[in-house]
Write a protein that holds these residues in place. Structure first.
Motif, short mmCIF file in Angstrom:
data_model
loop_
_atom_site.label_atom_id
_atom_site.label_comp_id
_atom_site.label_asym_id
_atom_site.label_seq_id
_atom_site.Cartn_x
_atom_site.Cartn_y
_atom_site.Cartn_z
N ASP A 1 0.82 -1.22 0.00
CA ASP A 1 0.00 0.00 0.00
C ASP A 1 0.85 1.27 0.00
OD1 ASP A 1 1.03 0.04 2.54
OD2 ASP A 1 -0.90 -0.15 3.57
N MET A 2 2.18 1.11 -0.11
CA MET A 2 3.13 2.22 -0.23
C MET A 2 3.18 3.11 1.02
SD MET A 2 4.41 1.67 -3.20
CE MET A 2 5.30 3.16 -3.64
N THR A 3 2.69 2.62 2.15
CA THR A 3 2.69 3.44 3.37
C THR A 3 3.89 3.15 4.27
OG1 THR A 3 1.34 1.82 4.58
CG2 THR A 3 0.17 3.56 3.37
N ARG A 4 4.57 2.03 4.03
CA ARG A 4 5.72 1.65 4.85
C ARG A 4 6.89 1.28 3.95
NH1 ARG A 4 1.49 -1.13 6.11
NH2 ARG A 4 2.37 -3.14 5.49
N LYS A 5 8.08 1.36 4.49
CA LYS A 5 9.25 0.97 3.73
C LYS A 5 10.10 0.01 4.55
CE LYS A 5 12.70 2.63 0.49
NZ LYS A 5 13.30 3.80 -0.19
N ALA A 6 10.58 -1.03 3.89
CA ALA A 6 11.38 -2.05 4.57
C ALA A 6 12.77 -2.11 3.94
CB ALA A 6 10.70 -3.41 4.47
N TYR A 7 13.74 -2.44 4.78
CA TYR A 7 15.12 -2.58 4.34
C TYR A 7 15.65 -3.95 4.74
CZ TYR A 7 14.81 2.51 3.95
OH TYR A 7 14.43 3.78 3.62
N LEU A 8 16.45 -4.52 3.87
CA LEU A 8 17.12 -5.78 4.16
C LEU A 8 18.58 -5.48 4.45
CD1 LEU A 8 17.15 -8.89 4.31
CD2 LEU A 8 17.59 -8.90 1.84
N PHE A 9 19.02 -5.83 5.65
CA PHE A 9 20.40 -5.58 6.06
C PHE A 9 21.15 -6.90 6.23
CE2 PHE A 9 18.24 -1.79 7.66
CZ PHE A 9 19.13 -0.77 7.32
#
Length: 276
Positions: free
Chosen positions: A230-238
């Protein structure tokens, strides 16, 4: 007295006979291990940490003209064949077209005779792994533009974890970042890298997030990112140096400090440090 060519060939034949006898003995021992596991009620046949420790021990003593990469390939073939004697494995692999995808790297790690299940989409790979015929799977971060690692961090995928990065000797020739996954626990091998997913509300930049994690004692290297559907959150893979678990107190402290900006932190597995 100088050895003749025939003398040397005779010694090679004798060495081959001795090697073959040892290979047969190893296979027989592997079958006995399988029976012992069954009697003890141990369901987990595939033990990637044990395999890693075997290779590390061998490489520490290795010398001579053969490269370490050759030794790794030989023993990966042998280890996989013996594991299949205990219980046949099937690996789901993303293959949009015949011979494409992650086929070569999958064979390098799981051996030439492990059964493969070609899948034309990443979703099908995950479905076969969680609900179907596959015991293990291989996916890259570039496959099908699908953020499978984000899905893996969600509740419905938590039974599955990454346990290896392919190839085990370092980075793939084509620059792809490829991982092996399975319904196996992520266990410490002694020299590891952890894969950590951090989901944010979108208000914190990657640079700031990286600094916050490092300040909290977590050495990270961001390797991928994605927005929620829904484009409201952003996730990162570390990629985190060392072995880390989702309930690590350092992660809880970072989440608390950022006061709502970090929605979720979750370890989705990891892998042993490359051999060479």
């Amino acid at each position: 007295m100088t050895e003749t060519l025939q003398d040397l060939r005779q010694k090679i034949d004798e060495t081959d006979d001795a090697l073959h006898a040892l290979v047969m003995r190893r296979a027989e021992l592997a079958e006995r291990v399988g029976r012992a596991k069954a009697e003890a009620g141990e369901k987990q046949i595939f033990r990637p940490v044990r395999e890693t420790q075997i290779l590390r021990r061998l490489l520490q003593n290795h010398k001579g003209g053969l490269s370490k990469a050759v030794i790794i390939r030989l023993w990966r073939e042998l280890i996989s064949a013996c594991a299949n004697l205990q219980s046949p494995m099937t690996v789901a692999v993303f293959m949009p077209e015949r011979g494409m995808g992650n086929l070569e790297l999958t064979r390098d790690y799981f051996g030439s005779f492990t059964a493969l299940l070609p899948c034309k989409s990443v979703n099908l790979v995950l479905k076969e792994l969680t609900q179907g015929e596959a015991d293990l799977a291989v996916l890259s971060l570039q496959d099908d533009q699908s953020c499978w690692w984000y899905a893996l961090a969600q509740e419905r995928r938590r039974a599955v974890a990454v346990f290896a990065k392919l190839p085990v000797t370092g980075t793939a020739d084509n620059g792809r970042i490829v991982f092996a996954l399975g319904k196996v626990p992520f266990e410490a091998s002694g020299d590891d890298r952890t894969l950590l997913v951090v989901e944010t509300d979108g208000s914190i930049s990657l640079g700031t997030l990286d600094l916050v994690l490092k300040a909290g004692g977590i050495a990270t290297n961001a390797i991928y990112d994605s927005f929620s559907p829904d484009m409201t959150r952003k996730a990162y893979l570390f990629e985190v140096e060392g072995f880390l678990e989702s309930d690590d107190a350092r992660l809880a402290a970072v989440v608390k400090k950022e006061d709502g900006k970090i929605i979720m932190t979750r370890v989705i597995g990891g892998f042993p440090a490359p051999f060479v």
